[in-house]
Every structure is written in C-alpha cells, then in structure tokens.
Design a protein around this motif. Structure first.
Motif, short mmCIF file in Angstrom:
data_model
loop_
_atom_site.label_atom_id
_atom_site.label_comp_id
_atom_site.label_asym_id
_atom_site.label_seq_id
_atom_site.Cartn_x
_atom_site.Cartn_y
_atom_site.Cartn_z
N MET A 100 -63.82 73.30 9.19
CA MET A 100 -62.41 73.54 9.48
C MET A 100 -62.18 74.95 10.02
SD MET A 100 -60.84 71.65 6.12
CE MET A 100 -59.19 71.62 6.80
N ARG A 101 -61.62 75.00 11.22
CA ARG A 101 -61.20 76.27 11.82
C ARG A 101 -62.31 77.32 11.82
NH1 ARG A 101 -56.92 77.41 7.83
NH2 ARG A 101 -56.18 79.10 9.15
N PRO A 102 -63.48 76.99 12.41
CA PRO A 102 -64.55 78.00 12.48
C PRO A 102 -64.07 79.22 13.26
CG PRO A 102 -65.00 76.16 13.96
CD PRO A 102 -63.83 75.74 13.12
N ALA A 103 -64.60 80.39 12.89
CA ALA A 103 -64.11 81.64 13.47
C ALA A 103 -65.19 82.44 14.19
CB ALA A 103 -63.48 82.51 12.38
N TRP A 104 -66.43 81.98 14.16
CA TRP A 104 -67.53 82.69 14.81
C TRP A 104 -68.15 81.80 15.88
CZ3 TRP A 104 -66.18 83.77 9.90
CH2 TRP A 104 -66.29 85.10 9.42
N VAL A 195 -65.17 68.42 13.10
CA VAL A 195 -64.80 69.80 13.38
C VAL A 195 -63.29 69.84 13.60
CG1 VAL A 195 -65.18 71.85 14.79
CG2 VAL A 195 -67.04 70.19 14.47
N VAL A 196 -62.61 70.66 12.81
CA VAL A 196 -61.15 70.75 12.87
C VAL A 196 -60.75 72.05 13.56
CG1 VAL A 196 -59.03 70.92 11.52
CG2 VAL A 196 -60.86 69.36 10.79
N GLY A 197 -59.91 71.93 14.57
CA GLY A 197 -59.34 73.08 15.24
C GLY A 197 -57.83 72.96 15.29
N THR A 198 -57.15 74.10 15.34
CA THR A 198 -55.70 74.10 15.39
C THR A 198 -55.19 75.13 16.39
OG1 THR A 198 -55.52 75.71 13.58
CG2 THR A 198 -55.52 73.38 12.96
N PRO A 199 -54.03 74.89 16.98
CA PRO A 199 -53.44 75.89 17.87
C PRO A 199 -52.71 76.96 17.05
CG PRO A 199 -52.01 73.99 17.75
CD PRO A 199 -53.24 73.65 16.92
N PRO A 225 -52.22 69.89 14.04
CA PRO A 225 -51.15 70.89 14.14
C PRO A 225 -51.54 72.17 13.41
CG PRO A 225 -50.25 68.75 13.55
CD PRO A 225 -51.74 68.63 13.45
N SER A 226 -50.90 73.25 13.74
CA SER A 226 -51.22 74.55 13.17
C SER A 226 -51.01 74.57 11.66
CB SER A 226 -50.37 75.64 13.81
OG SER A 226 -50.54 76.87 13.13
#
Length: 255
Positions: A100-104, A195-199, A225-226
């Motif tokens: 969820m929401r990976p940052a690297w 894999v979860v991504g959000t705006p 959704p965000s």
C-alpha cells in the motif's frame, strides 16, 4: 507448526501498527501479527543503523518464533518495502502481498520523502518546538497545510509522536536507505500481489505504485481514492478490492 495463512501488518515510517486499526477486519477476522519496528511507538531504536534489511530480518525472525508456515504481508509505505524484502528472502513462506502506497523506487533519499528526512535532522539538532517552527517555515509544508491538511497533519506527526527526538535518526536513516537496488528486483517476486496507489498523496506518489505493479509479474494495480482527502471512500473501495484479490478464483482487478 501452523500452516493456515495468517496476516502480518508492517507499518510506515514514523507510524505504528495502529495504522491498520479496522483496515482488514472484514477479510482477516483473526488479529494480525503486528510489531512496531525499532524507533517506533514505545520500542526503542537499536544501536545499529536502521535499514530495510534490518527491519525485514526482525519481522522474519518474529514469524519464525511464532512458527508461522504461511503468511500474507500487508505493508504501508516503508512497510511495503519491508514486505518486498521478506518475500524475496522467503518466497516459500509468503503467499500474498498487499503493498500500500509504496514511497521508494530504487534510490535512497527519494525527493518525495525529503521533508521526512529534514524532520529527522531538525529533531537531532534541536527541540521538538524548534523542529515545528522549521516545519512551519518550510514552503512545501506551508503549501500542503492549505491544499491537503490531512497530509500535512501526517507529516507533523513525525515531530509530535512519542519519543520523536530520541528516535529521530531512524527517520533519516530509513529515508537514506532503499528497499530495492534496482526495480528489476521486483521481477523476481513470484507471490500474488496487490499494489495500492492513491492520488493527492505527496509522500507516496501514485507513479511509484504504478511502477511497482508494472514490474511485479503477478501484480494487480489498485488505484483508490486518496487516504487523505477521501478516507471513507478509500476504505470502502479497499474492501471491495480485497474481496476480489483474496477470492480463490480471482482475476486481476480492473485498473
């Protein structure tokens, strides 16, 4: 040995396992395996350098101590990176990944986490109050406080969390690390993955989730959704996505 798949949750940088309260209750009725990493919550930081390798080793050791034979790993941000490390080292144990929401990506010091590294430096150099003053003076944060207050509040939490000054080095050390030496490492994952991504998420740009999902062979990209601007919609759509992802006969979720 327990051979029934279980859920292990892996929190984000500066957070705790409380991040997951209520998130997976519908799909995993049993309490998840959860642990705060060193320098998070009430757990002291270690003397050595904090890293993705070290945190993954601690999580795998916890699973071995519990004699877990099969596990689904759910990680948020830093936790997603830890989960990928674990799955690459012990693919026979990990039967599912919820990233969820990976940052690297594959480089240390990603630009999207600069503000978190700065907070670590500010806390190491001065008091919490001084760090808050420096944060309020930061143009990126000032803009975010107006455009996305929930995201700004999350960033402020890195300063106001318990033991923030004592554990400041963990923030800088993890941002200066990376879970991947190359995005190609994701191609070696054989585990079914969501894999979860959000705006509207400046710390976790959706492009990172998209890049991860494109590289993992058995991955579904789930754009929700965000979490910051539409938390109820995020949770509702996450549960719908999990319905499909965890179904024994599931096919890829529509992107």
């Amino acid at each position: 040995m327990n051979t029934v798949p279980q859920l292990m949750v892996l929190h984000g940088l500066g957070a705790t396992t409380d991040q997951f309260n209520g998130m997976f209750d519908t799909h995993f009725p049993d309490a998840p395996i959860a642990m705060n990493m060193p320098g998070h919550g009430e757990r002291p930081r270690e003397n050595g350098r904090a890293s993705f390798d070290r945190f993954a080793a601690l999580a795998l050791d916890a699973l071995d101590q519990l004699q877990v034979g099969s596990v689904t790993l759910a990680g948020i941000s830093m936790g997603s990176g830890i989960a990928v490390k674990m799955a690459r080292q012990r693919p026979e144990m990990v039967n599912g990944l919820i990233l969820m929401r990976p940052a690297w990506m594959d480089k240390p010091n990603p630009a999207n986490l600069k503000i978190i590294r700065d907070i670590g430096v500010w806390l190491s150099q001065g008091t919490q109050d001084e760090a808050i003053e420096r944060l309020n003076a930061d143009p990126f944060y000032a803009d975010l406080a107006h455009s996305n207050p929930a995201a700004a509040k999350s960033i402020l939490g890195a300063i106001t969390r318990p033991h923030a000054s004592d554990y400041a080095e963990v923030l800088t050390q993890i941002v200066e690390d990376s879970p991947l030496a190359s995005l190609a490492e994701l191609e070696a994952l054989t585990t079914k993955t969501m894999v979860v991504g959000t705006p509207d998420d400046p710390l976790h740009p959706i492009e990172i989730a998209q890049a991860w999902a494109a590289k993992i062979p058995d991955a579904t990209l789930c754009e929700l959704p965000s979490k910051y601007t539409a938390p109820a919609a995020f949770q509702s759509e996450l549960e719908a996505a999990l319905d499909q992802f965890l179904s024994p006969t599931s096919t890829k979720i529509s992107e």
